[in-house]
Write a protein that holds these residues in place. Structure first.
Motif, PDB file in Angstrom:
ATOM      1  N   THR A 156      78.437  58.408  17.470  1.00 48.37           N
ATOM      2  CA  THR A 156      78.198  59.112  18.846  1.00 48.37           C
ATOM      3  C   THR A 156      77.113  60.149  18.438  1.00 48.37           C
ATOM      4  N   SER A 157      77.199  60.831  17.529  1.00 51.53           N
ATOM      5  CA  SER A 157      75.868  61.915  17.308  1.00 51.53           C
ATOM      6  C   SER A 157      74.827  61.063  17.070  1.00 51.53           C
ATOM      7  N   ARG A 158      74.803  60.220  16.593  1.00 52.57           N
ATOM      8  CA  ARG A 158      73.465  59.483  16.180  1.00 52.57           C
ATOM      9  C   ARG A 158      72.883  59.128  17.426  1.00 52.57           C
ATOM     10  N   LEU A 159      73.733  58.469  18.366  1.00 50.74           N
ATOM     11  CA  LEU A 159      73.217  58.013  19.739  1.00 50.74           C
ATOM     12  C   LEU A 159      72.892  59.239  20.655  1.00 50.74           C
ATOM     13  N   ALA A 160      73.575  60.374  20.273  1.00 50.07           N
ATOM     14  CA  ALA A 160      73.252  61.505  21.459  1.00 50.07           C
ATOM     15  C   ALA A 160      71.853  62.031  20.853  1.00 50.07           C
ATOM     16  N   GLN A 161      71.499  62.032  19.640  1.00 50.29           N
ATOM     17  CA  GLN A 161      70.285  62.440  19.088  1.00 50.29           C
ATOM     18  C   GLN A 161      69.271  61.621  19.432  1.00 50.29           C
ATOM     19  N   ARG A 162      69.488  60.322  19.355  1.00 53.74           N
ATOM     20  CA  ARG A 162      68.392  59.074  19.993  1.00 53.74           C
ATOM     21  C   ARG A 162      67.989  59.512  21.385  1.00 53.74           C
ATOM     22  N   ASN A 163      69.094  59.653  22.209  1.00 52.47           N
ATOM     23  CA  ASN A 163      68.864  59.557  23.639  1.00 52.47           C
ATOM     24  C   ASN A 163      68.341  61.052  24.058  1.00 52.47           C
ATOM     25  N   ALA A 164      68.475  62.270  23.281  1.00 58.42           N
ATOM     26  CA  ALA A 164      67.825  63.438  23.641  1.00 58.42           C
ATOM     27  C   ALA A 164      66.369  63.264  23.263  1.00 58.42           C
ATOM     28  N   LEU A 165      66.074  62.649  21.959  1.00 63.00           N
ATOM     29  CA  LEU A 165      64.535  62.461  21.673  1.00 63.00           C
ATOM     30  C   LEU A 165      63.851  61.479  22.783  1.00 63.00           C
ATOM     31  N   LEU A 166      64.546  60.429  23.341  1.00 60.17           N
ATOM     32  CA  LEU A 166      63.843  59.804  24.364  1.00 60.17           C
ATOM     33  C   LEU A 166      63.644  60.583  25.704  1.00 60.17           C
ATOM     34  N   LEU A 167      64.694  61.224  25.918  1.00 60.37           N
ATOM     35  CA  LEU A 167      64.319  62.278  27.235  1.00 60.37           C
ATOM     36  C   LEU A 167      63.387  63.208  26.977  1.00 60.37           C
ATOM     37  N   GLY A 184      70.061  63.537  35.730  1.00 55.37           N
ATOM     38  CA  GLY A 184      71.061  63.077  35.892  1.00 55.37           C
ATOM     39  C   GLY A 184      72.217  63.779  36.703  1.00 55.37           C
ATOM     40  N   LEU A 185      72.748  63.124  37.875  1.00 60.23           N
ATOM     41  CA  LEU A 185      73.613  63.896  38.656  1.00 60.23           C
ATOM     42  C   LEU A 185      75.096  63.440  38.375  1.00 60.23           C
ATOM     43  N   ASP A 186      76.338  64.304  38.438  1.00 56.76           N
ATOM     44  CA  ASP A 186      77.565  64.161  38.861  1.00 56.76           C
ATOM     45  C   ASP A 186      77.703  63.723  40.197  1.00 56.76           C
ATOM     46  N   ARG A 187      79.004  62.988  40.331  1.00 53.43           N
ATOM     47  CA  ARG A 187      79.569  62.630  41.750  1.00 53.43           C
ATOM     48  C   ARG A 187      79.232  63.663  42.578  1.00 53.43           C
ATOM     49  N   ASP A 188      79.205  64.863  42.347  1.00 55.37           N
ATOM     50  CA  ASP A 188      79.242  66.110  43.190  1.00 55.37           C
ATOM     51  C   ASP A 188      77.887  66.625  43.553  1.00 55.37           C
ATOM     52  N   GLY A 189      76.781  65.963  42.769  1.00 54.39           N
ATOM     53  CA  GLY A 189      75.573  66.195  43.188  1.00 54.39           C
ATOM     54  C   GLY A 189      74.861  67.486  41.961  1.00 54.39           C
ATOM     55  N   THR A 190      75.870  67.752  41.317  1.00 47.22           N
ATOM     56  CA  THR A 190      75.437  68.572  40.138  1.00 47.22           C
ATOM     57  C   THR A 190      74.514  68.152  39.013  1.00 47.22           C
ATOM     58  N   ILE A 191      73.471  68.560  38.697  1.00 48.28           N
ATOM     59  CA  ILE A 191      72.569  68.346  37.753  1.00 48.28           C
ATOM     60  C   ILE A 191      73.258  68.242  36.167  1.00 48.28           C
ATOM     61  N   ILE A 192      73.458  67.414  35.547  1.00 47.12           N
ATOM     62  CA  ILE A 192      74.349  67.254  34.203  1.00 47.12           C
ATOM     63  C   ILE A 192      73.199  67.172  33.213  1.00 47.12           C
ATOM     64  N   PHE A 193      72.158  66.650  33.375  1.00 44.10           N
ATOM     65  CA  PHE A 193      71.000  66.640  32.362  1.00 44.10           C
ATOM     66  C   PHE A 193      69.784  66.648  32.999  1.00 44.10           C
ATOM     67  N   ILE A 194      68.572  67.052  32.541  1.00 45.04           N
ATOM     68  CA  ILE A 194      67.203  67.228  32.884  1.00 45.04           C
ATOM     69  C   ILE A 194      66.280  67.266  31.713  1.00 45.04           C
ATOM     70  N   ASN A 195      65.364  66.485  31.871  1.00 46.97           N
ATOM     71  CA  ASN A 195      64.360  66.606  30.475  1.00 46.97           C
ATOM     72  C   ASN A 195      62.998  67.680  30.968  1.00 46.97           C
ATOM     73  N   PRO A 196      62.401  67.816  29.928  1.00 45.71           N
ATOM     74  CA  PRO A 196      61.260  68.857  30.160  1.00 45.71           C
ATOM     75  C   PRO A 196      60.423  68.363  31.178  1.00 45.71           C
ATOM     76  N   ALA A 197      60.034  67.180  31.190  1.00 42.61           N
ATOM     77  CA  ALA A 197      58.833  66.915  32.246  1.00 42.61           C
ATOM     78  C   ALA A 197      59.396  67.032  33.608  1.00 42.61           C
ATOM     79  N   ALA A 198      60.849  67.001  33.817  1.00 46.24           N
ATOM     80  CA  ALA A 198      61.169  67.375  35.301  1.00 46.24           C
ATOM     81  C   ALA A 198      60.993  68.824  35.683  1.00 46.24           C
TER      82      ALA A 198
END
Length: 86
Positions: free
Chosen positions: A52-63, A72-86
């Motif tokens: 899980t940690s390895r996958l999280a690190q890979r996903n962070a690097l990709l983003l 990414g948004l949750d069902r309420d429209g709250t931003i749950i993650f955002i990359n530097p380019a956004a």
């Protein structure tokens, strides 16, 4: 008291253990008479945590390295993650 560590099995592989201990006090002398410990094999859980940690690190690097804005948004429209380019 709780401790995590590993030990080597007779076949050469390692097992991760979680050990908990509880002191036992002699009711007459009020002194420590023994410590009761229980150990359980948490190797499978440890493997899952590491993956899980390895996958999280890979996903962070990709983003972080994407040229396009990604969020990414949750069902309420709250931003749950955002990359530097956004």
């Amino acid at each position: 008291m709780r401790h995590r560590g590993h030990l080597q099995r007779s076949d050469g592989t390692f097992a991760w253990l979680e050990t908990t201990g509880q002191p036992v006090i002699d009711p007459l002398t009020h002194e420590l008479s023994e410590i009761v410990t229980v150990s359980r094999d948490i190797s499978a859980r440890r493997t899952i945590e590491e993956e899980t940690s390895r996958l999280a690190q890979r996903n962070a690097l990709l983003l972080d390295s994407a040229a396009d804005g990604i969020f990414g948004l949750d069902r309420d429209g709250t931003i749950i993650f955002i990359n530097p380019a956004a």
